[in-house]
Design a protein around this motif. Structure first.
Motif, short mmCIF file in Angstrom:
data_model
loop_
_atom_site.label_atom_id
_atom_site.label_comp_id
_atom_site.label_asym_id
_atom_site.label_seq_id
_atom_site.Cartn_x
_atom_site.Cartn_y
_atom_site.Cartn_z
N ALA A 93 2.18 -5.08 -8.95
CA ALA A 93 1.72 -3.96 -8.56
C ALA A 93 -0.21 -4.12 -8.27
O ALA A 93 -0.58 -3.48 -7.23
CB ALA A 93 1.73 -2.35 -9.39
N ALA A 101 -1.16 2.93 -8.86
CA ALA A 101 -1.28 1.81 -8.35
C ALA A 101 -1.04 1.44 -6.69
O ALA A 101 -1.43 1.38 -5.33
CB ALA A 101 -2.07 0.40 -8.73
N LEU A 102 0.65 1.51 -6.86
CA LEU A 102 1.58 0.74 -5.83
C LEU A 102 1.74 2.58 -5.23
O LEU A 102 1.80 2.38 -3.88
CB LEU A 102 2.94 0.76 -6.15
CG LEU A 102 3.36 -0.32 -6.90
CD1 LEU A 102 4.58 -0.76 -7.84
CD2 LEU A 102 2.49 -1.51 -5.22
N GLY A 118 -5.49 -0.58 -8.05
CA GLY A 118 -5.23 -2.07 -7.79
C GLY A 118 -5.70 -2.72 -8.98
O GLY A 118 -5.24 -3.72 -9.54
N ALA A 157 -6.46 3.43 -3.45
CA ALA A 157 -5.44 2.11 -3.78
C ALA A 157 -5.85 0.85 -4.84
O ALA A 157 -5.60 0.28 -5.79
CB ALA A 157 -5.09 1.96 -2.29
N ALA A 204 -0.48 4.90 -4.73
CA ALA A 204 -2.03 5.06 -4.10
C ALA A 204 -2.23 4.16 -2.55
O ALA A 204 -2.49 3.69 -1.32
CB ALA A 204 -3.14 4.39 -5.53
N ALA A 205 -1.46 2.41 -2.93
CA ALA A 205 -1.05 1.72 -1.91
C ALA A 205 -0.04 2.11 -1.14
O ALA A 205 -0.76 2.27 0.64
CB ALA A 205 -0.43 0.57 -2.92
N ALA A 210 -1.91 -3.89 -4.77
CA ALA A 210 -2.36 -2.41 -4.36
C ALA A 210 -4.34 -2.67 -4.09
O ALA A 210 -4.14 -2.47 -3.01
CB ALA A 210 -1.98 -1.28 -6.07
N VAL A 226 -3.78 -4.31 -0.47
CA VAL A 226 -3.04 -3.34 0.53
C VAL A 226 -4.65 -2.53 0.76
O VAL A 226 -5.31 -1.71 1.74
CB VAL A 226 -2.14 -2.22 -0.18
CG1 VAL A 226 -1.58 -0.97 1.16
CG2 VAL A 226 -1.16 -2.92 0.45
N GLY A 227 -5.13 -2.42 -0.37
CA GLY A 227 -6.05 -1.33 -0.83
C GLY A 227 -7.61 -1.65 0.27
O GLY A 227 -7.82 -1.09 1.00
#
Length: 139
Positions: free
Chosen positions: A102, A68-69, A91, A87, A71-72, A106, A109-110
């Motif tokens: 995490a 996930a991180l 996430g 993300a 992808a972020a 994510a 952010v996503g």
């Protein structure tokens, strides 16, 4: 707004919900039931015991959180819809699968990146934004 445009805006969010529902199913129906855990550890469980073992090993090693991180970070570096959706989806998945820190980061952010990209792609042409990028005389 046309139905096709509405679908293209809603589809990433619906797929994030599908990822969260998949993670919920995996967690509550495959990982957490004690009876299934005892059957799988005894060796006489159902055919999907290797999937359960893999899911448990992945959250014990924090693999969902790391994915996930990653992808972020990709969503922040690459300004396209897919990495933002990825993300957010990973996430949500990590958040459900015992990687809350995490996963939450994510997902945030996503989601923010996805909202931003969808807003800039659908913003109407206004007074200060010209579709053909030609210089306009000032009054």
């Amino acid at each position: 707004m046309s139905s096709r445009r509405l679908l293209s805006l809603a589809l990433p969010w619906l797929l994030v919900i599908v990822a969260a529902l998949l993670a919920a199913w995996l967690r509550f129906d495959l990982v957490q039931p004690p009876a299934l855990a005892h059957q799988c550890s005894a060796g006489n469980g159902p055919a999907w015991c290797p999937l359960r073992t893999l899911a448990v090993q992945a959250f014990l090693s924090y693999a969902y959180g790391y994915a996930a991180l990653a992808a972020a970070v990709l969503a922040l570096l690459w300004k396209h819809i897919f990495p933002a959706w990825l993300a957010a989806a990973l996430g949500a998945f990590a958040l459900m699968m015992y990687c809350p820190d995490a996963g939450a980061l994510a997902l945030l952010v996503g989601s923010l990146r996805l909202l931003r990209l969808q807003a800039t792609n659908t913003a109407p042409l206004g007074e200060h934004r010209h579709g053909d990028r030609q210089a306009q005389p000032q009054p």
